[in-house]
Design an enzyme around this catalytic site. Sequence first.
Site, PDB file in Angstrom:
ATOM      1  N   GLU A   1      30.711  10.381   5.359  1.00 18.42           N
ATOM      2  CA  GLU A   1      31.241  10.595   6.710  1.00 18.42           C
ATOM      3  C   GLU A   1      30.087  10.482   7.700  1.00 18.42           C
ATOM      4  O   GLU A   1      28.943  10.729   7.341  1.00 18.42           O
ATOM      5  CB  GLU A   1      31.871  11.989   6.802  1.00 18.42           C
TER       6      GLU A   1
ATOM      7  N   ASP B   1       0.841  -1.181   0.000  1.00 13.51           N
ATOM      8  CA  ASP B   1       0.000   0.000   0.000  1.00 13.51           C
ATOM      9  C   ASP B   1       0.890   1.250   0.000  1.00 13.51           C
ATOM     10  O   ASP B   1       1.488   1.594   1.017  1.00 13.51           O
ATOM     11  CB  ASP B   1      -0.880  -0.039   1.261  1.00 13.51           C
TER      12      ASP B   1
ATOM     13  N   GLU C   1      35.472  15.378  -8.449  1.00 12.11           N
ATOM     14  CA  GLU C   1      34.945  15.128  -7.108  1.00 12.11           C
ATOM     15  C   GLU C   1      34.030  16.286  -6.729  1.00 12.11           C
ATOM     16  O   GLU C   1      34.490  17.412  -6.587  1.00 12.11           O
ATOM     17  CB  GLU C   1      36.110  15.029  -6.112  1.00 12.11           C
TER      18      GLU C   1
ATOM     19  N   GLU D   1      37.900  10.783  10.984  1.00 18.52           N
ATOM     20  CA  GLU D   1      37.864  12.086  10.310  1.00 18.52           C
ATOM     21  C   GLU D   1      38.347  13.194  11.245  1.00 18.52           C
ATOM     22  O   GLU D   1      38.763  12.938  12.371  1.00 18.52           O
ATOM     23  CB  GLU D   1      36.458  12.372   9.768  1.00 18.52           C
TER      24      GLU D   1
ATOM     25  N   ARG E   1      41.088  22.373  -1.936  1.00 18.00           N
ATOM     26  CA  ARG E   1      39.885  21.640  -1.603  1.00 18.00           C
ATOM     27  C   ARG E   1      38.722  22.529  -1.196  1.00 18.00           C
ATOM     28  O   ARG E   1      37.669  22.013  -0.810  1.00 18.00           O
ATOM     29  CB  ARG E   1      40.183  20.657  -0.456  1.00 18.00           C
TER      30      ARG E   1
ATOM     31  N   GLU F   1      32.119   9.150  -0.644  1.00 20.95           N
ATOM     32  CA  GLU F   1      32.937   9.155   0.583  1.00 20.95           C
ATOM     33  C   GLU F   1      32.074   9.605   1.761  1.00 20.95           C
ATOM     34  O   GLU F   1      32.195  10.738   2.220  1.00 20.95           O
ATOM     35  CB  GLU F   1      34.102  10.139   0.426  1.00 20.95           C
TER      36      GLU F   1
ATOM     37  N   GLU G   1      35.077   8.135   8.450  1.00 21.36           N
ATOM     38  CA  GLU G   1      34.782   8.057   7.020  1.00 21.36           C
ATOM     39  C   GLU G   1      35.136   6.658   6.528  1.00 21.36           C
ATOM     40  O   GLU G   1      36.152   6.090   6.917  1.00 21.36           O
ATOM     41  CB  GLU G   1      35.612   9.098   6.247  1.00 21.36           C
TER      42      GLU G   1
ATOM     43  N   ARG H   1      31.990  18.081  -3.995  1.00 21.70           N
ATOM     44  CA  ARG H   1      32.185  18.045  -2.541  1.00 21.70           C
ATOM     45  C   ARG H   1      31.018  18.570  -1.719  1.00 21.70           C
ATOM     46  O   ARG H   1      31.065  18.580  -0.501  1.00 21.70           O
ATOM     47  CB  ARG H   1      33.448  18.835  -2.184  1.00 21.70           C
TER      48      ARG H   1
ATOM     49  N   HIS I   1      31.360  13.402  -0.280  1.00 15.98           N
ATOM     50  CA  HIS I   1      31.934  13.799  -1.566  1.00 15.98           C
ATOM     51  C   HIS I   1      31.683  12.682  -2.558  1.00 15.98           C
ATOM     52  O   HIS I   1      31.789  11.507  -2.202  1.00 15.98           O
ATOM     53  CB  HIS I   1      33.441  14.038  -1.425  1.00 15.98           C
TER      54      HIS I   1
END
Length: 445
Positions: free
Chosen positions: A135, A54, A334, A190, A317, A133, A197, A336, A246
Amino acid sequence: MRKQYSKEEILAFAKDNDVRFVRLQFTDLLGVIKNVEIPVDELPKALDNKIMFDGSSIEGFVRIEESDMYLVPDLSTWLIFPWTEGQGKVARLICDVYLPGGEPFPGDPRGVLKRVLNEARQMGFDSFNVGPEPEFFLFKLDSNGRPTPEVNDEGGYFDWAPLDLGGNCRREIVVTLEEMGFEIEASHHEVAPGQHEIDFKYADAVEAADNIATFRLVVKTIARKHGLHATFMPKPVYGINGSGMHCHMSLFKGGKNAFYDENDELGLSETARQFLAGILEHAPAFTAICNPLVNSYKRLVPGYEAPCYVAWSAKNRSPLVRVPAARGLSTRIEVRSPDPSGNPYLAIAAMLAAGLDGIRRELPLVPPTNRNIYIMSDEEKETAGIRSLPENLGKALEELAKDEVIVSALGEHVYTHFVEAKTIEWNMFRTQVTEWEREQYINNY
Ligand code: GLU
Ligand code: MG
């Protein structure tokens, strides 16, 4: 690549391994895993796509009067959970959701991702590889089994025991995932206390999203065994890093990485550059999907290694997109900004749609921003054409509404129900009176 089992193989596995129950799994609009559990005797019926449920009781699905839905198991997702629950072994199959007439249900997030992936196929790409990745934090439980705000260790980035007391729990998570067929690439403490991570190998989009959903389930289950609470809430504690997810991504064509060009300085092909330009173009809009909680926006602030600006770089970064140094088959970008609270199917679908739009329109890529954007002045950012990500859920929903590409990738059903649910969430939060406000104002005014 997952193995495509036959119905007979699955029935034999169930029998040989003494499986007692099978969970037919799917996710609701918000990415919460839902399941219908059947005793193993019903497995043949399930494999014939005859199990009905349902849909009206599932977030973002349908109203009462149109609620019958069918579960169509994806046979490549057959898996026996390594732990036992109560009466015996439990297996699972991830399912697609279909309407009684035989068409895919447009509100099924896995179906949305398959649809966008199909567009990529029509453009000649055979796979969209995603390596996430995720975390997460581990918190202690109180005597009633409820999560406390207390983390279980004082560790930091890459710390070793005894500081990293979550290490044993993390190791058991890794072992369990490996037993379930995950290829773990790395696992570490981390930056923040209590934060971890675990990175697993990239897979084609649907499998990657299945893996993220399964990963969250395993992390929470094993943490409980260790007397801890695992959370994927993006920013559980003020003043320290939040949890991101990421996503490394690349498109393959004819078995080759379509993002790689050996003659390019960064190893990026024209396709990769256009895809990246599409990501930048649609980032403000897909933020609502990739960062869907009120709390997600507490993470996207300067100073905690999470992006807040729409820019890219091969060097540092701080921007939204980084181009890792890898070359050849592992050339990738990547992204982020996503956090692990999102619906993985919708998040990957939205980012793929953004990138494909860049390729279709042959969008030019702006130059990289190799400076630390956090310390650039507003004028410098404006000259470099660097926009900000939306700063709260309300603004993110406004950006989403303006972006036809992302809205149409989600489809009418998902878009409408998503916005409805999230507008309620945002308005409830917006009108709260917080402890912070009382502390700041109650004496002075
Ligand atoms: N926790 C950071 C984030 O919120 C990322 C830290 C890192 O892995 O670089 O995105
Ligand atoms: Mg990390």
